[in-house]
Motif scaffolding. Structure first.
Motif, PDB file in Angstrom:
ATOM      1  N   GLY A 259       0.794  -1.205  -0.022  1.00 56.46           N
ATOM      2  CA  GLY A 259      -0.073   0.092   0.006  1.00 56.46           C
ATOM      3  C   GLY A 259       0.775   1.111   0.061  1.00 56.46           C
ATOM      4  O   GLY A 259       0.240   2.452  -0.269  1.00 56.46           O
ATOM      5  N   GLU A 260       2.130   1.248   0.379  1.00 53.44           N
ATOM      6  CA  GLU A 260       2.873   2.468   0.077  1.00 53.44           C
ATOM      7  C   GLU A 260       3.173   3.035  -1.219  1.00 53.44           C
ATOM      8  O   GLU A 260       3.124   1.934  -2.225  1.00 53.44           O
ATOM      9  CB  GLU A 260       4.427   2.206   0.656  1.00 53.44           C
ATOM     10  CG  GLU A 260       4.351   1.841   2.130  1.00 53.44           C
ATOM     11  CD  GLU A 260       5.911   1.369   2.681  1.00 53.44           C
ATOM     12  OE1 GLU A 260       5.997   1.422   3.857  1.00 53.44           O
ATOM     13  OE2 GLU A 260       6.531   1.091   1.714  1.00 53.44           O
ATOM     14  N   THR A 261       3.173   4.284  -1.463  1.00 58.71           N
ATOM     15  CA  THR A 261       3.168   4.910  -2.628  1.00 58.71           C
ATOM     16  C   THR A 261       4.456   5.191  -3.094  1.00 58.71           C
ATOM     17  O   THR A 261       5.466   5.237  -2.365  1.00 58.71           O
ATOM     18  CB  THR A 261       2.420   6.200  -2.563  1.00 58.71           C
ATOM     19  OG1 THR A 261       2.922   7.097  -1.533  1.00 58.71           O
ATOM     20  CG2 THR A 261       0.801   5.929  -2.561  1.00 58.71           C
ATOM     21  N   THR A 277       1.727   1.960  -6.539  1.00 54.52           N
ATOM     22  CA  THR A 277       1.368   1.589  -5.174  1.00 54.52           C
ATOM     23  C   THR A 277       2.298   0.154  -4.925  1.00 54.52           C
ATOM     24  O   THR A 277       1.964  -0.547  -5.901  1.00 54.52           O
ATOM     25  CB  THR A 277      -0.027   1.552  -4.975  1.00 54.52           C
ATOM     26  OG1 THR A 277      -0.339   2.997  -5.227  1.00 54.52           O
ATOM     27  CG2 THR A 277      -0.177   1.172  -3.475  1.00 54.52           C
TER      28      THR A 277
END
Length: 396
Positions: A259-261, A277
């Protein structure tokens, strides 16, 4: 001449003395609040989640290849055509066999079966007559009105009628559904239909179509080539989800989360950045490279993006807004047990221990040890001992 030399030497001594007394000139910065970002940087490749290997199911000679490498195709578009002359003839022969088998079954149901049924009824009627004639001859012979020869003739006629009746019953039953002749005829229809279906499938296999919308990223077939099952002739990258596959140093594994961008840019277009993502983290570490495969999903891929294109990935793994911070270079031993900075007070430097929070790419969060507005010596300044006098660089 000697006078000039003496004057120059005197000026140098005066400047040195002034620097010794007043201290060296240093650049400084002011402790203030700012956003801190920590990123993990890697290089990766653009990929689709999967790729389709296009090949032939049959052996054949290529007669047409209407598409080129790099071309966008839609599901159902013709990719390769094989010589179908023999396949078409096989379909025609199979259709003729099916028609013949169906005609035999139809003839059995509508001609042979009714005739057999009529013959059964006739044989049954003849048997009834023969049985009556035998009874009369037997009765007359018992009373002496009939000869033995006549009784024998009546007995033979009865046996013949009985045999004919049984044969007629067997033939009539064989022609009905479930009977032997009917099953044979029906099986022949099924077999010829299966042969026709196989021939039609072979004809269909002489044309190879795109299974999905996508882009042809590889083509290894030309007109006149003889192809066979198992050989990859084209590679199709389906449209849809676009992914970036990037190997991340295993030392950063603890920082990466689903989920990190990330900010991504193609090496061919470094000024055009797009978002991605983190969608997958391989649980295994590649021993040879000491890296972990990470996949990132691109929700809105730019038009210039191509398959297998090399990209630079900057994954944002931590962020803090408006926290007290200084430049990382201004902190001495920032990852050690006793980090510190040099602050300027009354023209002198003083070593000030600090406690570091988030250590970002360019700034370090100060949890304890400094206040906003404190002036500290820049990391680019020369090494200065604690308590020495300094002069602040003009404009700092």
């Amino acid at each position: 001449m000697w006078l000039l030399v003496l004057l120059a030497a005197g000026a140098a001594l005066a400047y040195a003395g002034r620097s010794f007394i007043l201290g060296p000139v240093v650049s400084t910065s002011i402790v203030q609040r700012q956003d801190i970002v920590l990123t993990v940087v890697a290089s990766g490749l653009v990929r689709t989640p999967y790729r389709i290997d296009v090949g032939s199911k049959i052996i054949g000679v290529v007669t047409d290849v209407p598409v080129e490498e790099g071309q966008t195709v839609a599901a159902g578009d013709l990719l390769i055509r094989l010589d179908d002359t023999q396949a078409r003839k096989a379909v025609e022969t199979a259709n003729a066999s099916v028609a013949q088998a169906r005609a035999k079954l139809d003839q059995l149901q509508h001609v042979a079966a009714p005739v057999a049924e009529e013959m059964r009824r006739q044989a049954e009627a003849n048997l009834v007559d023969a049985q009556a004639a035998y009874r009369r001859a037997s009765d007359l012979a018992r009373r002496g009105f009939e000869t033995g020869a006549a009784l024998d003739a009546a007995s033979r006629a009865l046996n013949i009628a009985l045999s004919q009746s049984r044969a007629a019953e067997i033939q009539a039953a064989s022609n009905k559904p479930g009977g032997r002749d009917f099953i044979v005829a029906q099986t022949l229809v099924t077999q010829t239909e299966a042969q026709r279906d196989a021939a039609e499938t072979a004809l269909e296999d002489s044309r190879i179509f795109a299974a999905r919308d996508g882009t042809l990223i590889a083509r290894d077939v030309e007109r006149g080539d003889t192809v066979q099952p198992g050989k990859v002739l084209m590679v199709l990258a389906p449209h849809g989800v676009t992914e970036i596959v990037a190997p991340i140093d295993e030392q950063n594994l603890g920082l990466i989360r689903i989920g990190e961008t990330a900010a991504v840019s193609a090496d061919a277009f470094p000024d055009l950045t797009f978002a991605a993502t983190v969608s997958y983290i391989n649980p295994a570490v590649q021993a040879q490279s000491g890296s972990v495969e990470v996949k990132l999903t691109v929700p809105d891929p730019p038009a210039h993006l191509r398959q297998d294109m090399t990209v630079s990935v900057e994954i944002e793994v931590a962020r803090k807004a408006a926290v007290l911070s200084v430049d990382v270079d201004d902190v001495h031993d920032p990852r050690g047990p006793d980090p510190y900075v040099l602050i300027v007070e009354s023209g002198k430097v003083r070593r000030q221990p600090v406690r570091i929070g988030l250590l970002g790419d360019t700034a370090a969060e100060i949890v304890d040890g400094l206040q906003p507005g404190t002036r500290i010596v820049s990391g680019t300044a020369p090494r200065i001992a604690d308590g020495h006098r300094v002069r602040i660089e003009s404009g700092a």
